[in-house]
Write a protein that holds these residues in place. Sequence first.
Motif, PDB file in Angstrom:
ATOM      1  N   ARG A   9       0.836  -1.208   0.000  1.00  0.00           N
ATOM      2  CA  ARG A   9       0.000   0.000   0.000  1.00  0.00           C
ATOM      3  C   ARG A   9       0.871   1.258   0.000  1.00  0.00           C
ATOM      4  O   ARG A   9       0.609   2.207  -0.752  1.00  0.00           O
ATOM      5  N   TYR A  10       1.903   1.275   0.853  1.00  0.00           N
ATOM      6  CA  TYR A  10       2.808   2.416   0.867  1.00  0.00           C
ATOM      7  C   TYR A  10       3.510   2.564  -0.483  1.00  0.00           C
ATOM      8  O   TYR A  10       3.660   3.680  -1.004  1.00  0.00           O
ATOM      9  N   PHE A  12       2.472   1.548  -3.445  1.00  0.00           N
ATOM     10  CA  PHE A  12       1.520   1.978  -4.468  1.00  0.00           C
ATOM     11  C   PHE A  12       1.261   3.479  -4.386  1.00  0.00           C
ATOM     12  O   PHE A  12       1.328   4.194  -5.395  1.00  0.00           O
ATOM     13  N   PHE A  13       0.976   3.979  -3.186  1.00  0.00           N
ATOM     14  CA  PHE A  13       0.646   5.396  -3.043  1.00  0.00           C
ATOM     15  C   PHE A  13       1.864   6.295  -3.256  1.00  0.00           C
ATOM     16  O   PHE A  13       1.727   7.416  -3.763  1.00  0.00           O
ATOM     17  N   ASP A  14       3.059   5.818  -2.885  1.00  0.00           N
ATOM     18  CA  ASP A  14       4.269   6.596  -3.177  1.00  0.00           C
ATOM     19  C   ASP A  14       4.495   6.690  -4.686  1.00  0.00           C
ATOM     20  O   ASP A  14       4.855   7.750  -5.207  1.00  0.00           O
ATOM     21  N   PHE A  16       2.160   6.349  -6.983  1.00  0.00           N
ATOM     22  CA  PHE A  16       1.050   7.146  -7.521  1.00  0.00           C
ATOM     23  C   PHE A  16       1.298   8.638  -7.311  1.00  0.00           C
ATOM     24  O   PHE A  16       1.103   9.455  -8.225  1.00  0.00           O
ATOM     25  N   ALA A  17       1.760   9.008  -6.109  1.00  0.00           N
ATOM     26  CA  ALA A  17       2.036  10.418  -5.815  1.00  0.00           C
ATOM     27  C   ALA A  17       3.154  10.959  -6.699  1.00  0.00           C
ATOM     28  O   ALA A  17       3.075  12.088  -7.207  1.00  0.00           O
ATOM     29  N   THR A 128       3.034  13.295  -1.752  1.00  0.00           N
ATOM     30  CA  THR A 128       3.604  12.106  -1.085  1.00  0.00           C
ATOM     31  C   THR A 128       3.227  12.076   0.380  1.00  0.00           C
ATOM     32  O   THR A 128       2.786  11.040   0.914  1.00  0.00           O
ATOM     33  N   PHE A 131      -0.627  11.214   1.238  1.00  0.00           N
ATOM     34  CA  PHE A 131      -0.945   9.780   1.174  1.00  0.00           C
ATOM     35  C   PHE A 131      -0.297   9.017   2.326  1.00  0.00           C
ATOM     36  O   PHE A 131      -0.901   8.108   2.902  1.00  0.00           O
ATOM     37  N   ARG A 132       0.930   9.390   2.666  1.00  0.00           N
ATOM     38  CA  ARG A 132       1.606   8.717   3.784  1.00  0.00           C
ATOM     39  C   ARG A 132       0.910   9.035   5.105  1.00  0.00           C
ATOM     40  O   ARG A 132       0.783   8.155   5.973  1.00  0.00           O
ATOM     41  N   GLN A 135      -2.130   6.855   5.470  1.00  0.00           N
ATOM     42  CA  GLN A 135      -1.774   5.470   5.775  1.00  0.00           C
ATOM     43  C   GLN A 135      -1.290   5.321   7.213  1.00  0.00           C
ATOM     44  O   GLN A 135      -1.733   4.428   7.946  1.00  0.00           O
TER      45      GLN A 135
END
Length: 471
Positions: A9-10, A12-14, A16-17, A128, A131-132, A135
Amino acid sequence: MNKKVQVVRYLFFDFFAAAISWILFYLYRKLQIEPQHFGTEVPLELTNQFYLGLLTIPACWILLYYLSGYYSNIFRKSRLLELGQTFLSSLAGVIIIFFTLILDDYISSYKDYYRLFFTLFLLHFCLTYIFRLIQTSRIIHLIHHRKFGFNTLLIGSNEKALKIYHELSNQPRPAGFQFIGFLSIEENDQHTLSSHLPYLGTLNDFTDIAQKYKLEEVIIAIESSQHDLLTRILTSIQNHSITIWGIPDLYDLLSGNAKTNIIYSSPLLKISNGILPAWQAKLKRLIDVSFSMLAFLLFLPVYLLIAILIKLQSDGPILYKQERIGRFGKPFTIYKFRTMIHHAETNGPELSRKDDPRIIPVGQFLRGTHLDEIPQFYNVIKGEMSLVGPRPERQYFIDLIVKKAPHFTLLHKIRPGITSWGQVKYGYASSVDQMVKRLPYDLVYLKNISIYLDFKILIYTLIACFKGNGK
């Protein structure tokens, strides 16, 4: 909560950002900066370079985060520390991108460089961290509401252990300790905690309990001033991938050795299993894999020549396989070019010695130049070994060594290596006594481990290989 899923998950979002920030930055360059330079609107074209950057730029960001150790301990993150870490990594990454990709952009004034730099930095940092933050806040929320935690063992059964248990169990914002029971130091200790937690045995039962309950954290409920007792406990438990906490004494508090970020809990001293800083540990692993893969290609002709010589001089397999003990006491299969006659240990485990009649002619050369070790690059790629680290031993000899030097097991805190400081300084050992004499060198390495030291050991190993003074 599955750790691997959370890491994904981390990741993916990193990714994506980083991709979104790069798209927005690309649009800013084409729609704001370049028209000022050309004096007219610039048609927006999504070229092959744009799509290539859309894949490679986020991937490079992920590599930077990995090397910084960001994904190493995702369940013990502080949002405030994460803010600083994200800021610094974003700043470092943007500086690299600026000087490699943006410095030759079309600009109308030098001020555009500042606009480009700060636009990319703010876009990347803000996206970044948002999103972090989501999470990390989600994980912290689960911990504070006791919906998620870490299987924790308490070592000690005195009043101090009882006090720690009560404080951690009743704090308003839990730190995630989920107690599964306690161990006593000795069998005849009074079990003050037995009315609150299950009694699981003594310190001698630690390994079985760690495996049975999948332990994640341990709290040692004795003061750090009890050095002999603390050393004995740490020797028993520190070779596991477990976070260890201790109780600081007055000296620790006054000297500043006691550091913690748990505000609502008792002050606990973290006795970290991490020998290297996270970024150095990741870099060391990256160097290990890269160097080993390159060595496989470069040594391919040597492999073929050695294989032919071994088959010509002796019946049996080309490679010698043997079980050794690796990091955290986990067994693995080590690979070497066979330098002895087949079935050389018919009478049980036996170390080689000078002028050993079991060694085949080409074996003397392979041992002297350490070329018999090069198949272990495969062990390095698999993650069982490192280029530099204490040499792995067989369980049979470990049991003999521990009788003379119980602290030998501390070497299992790190991956074993193809070469080591002990091997460079002392050479191969042909007896248990020599293994014990070589031990201080490996313990000094354990205390001073660094990327710089690894390179020095590798250089001296290469010198020893060219001189052919191995045995």
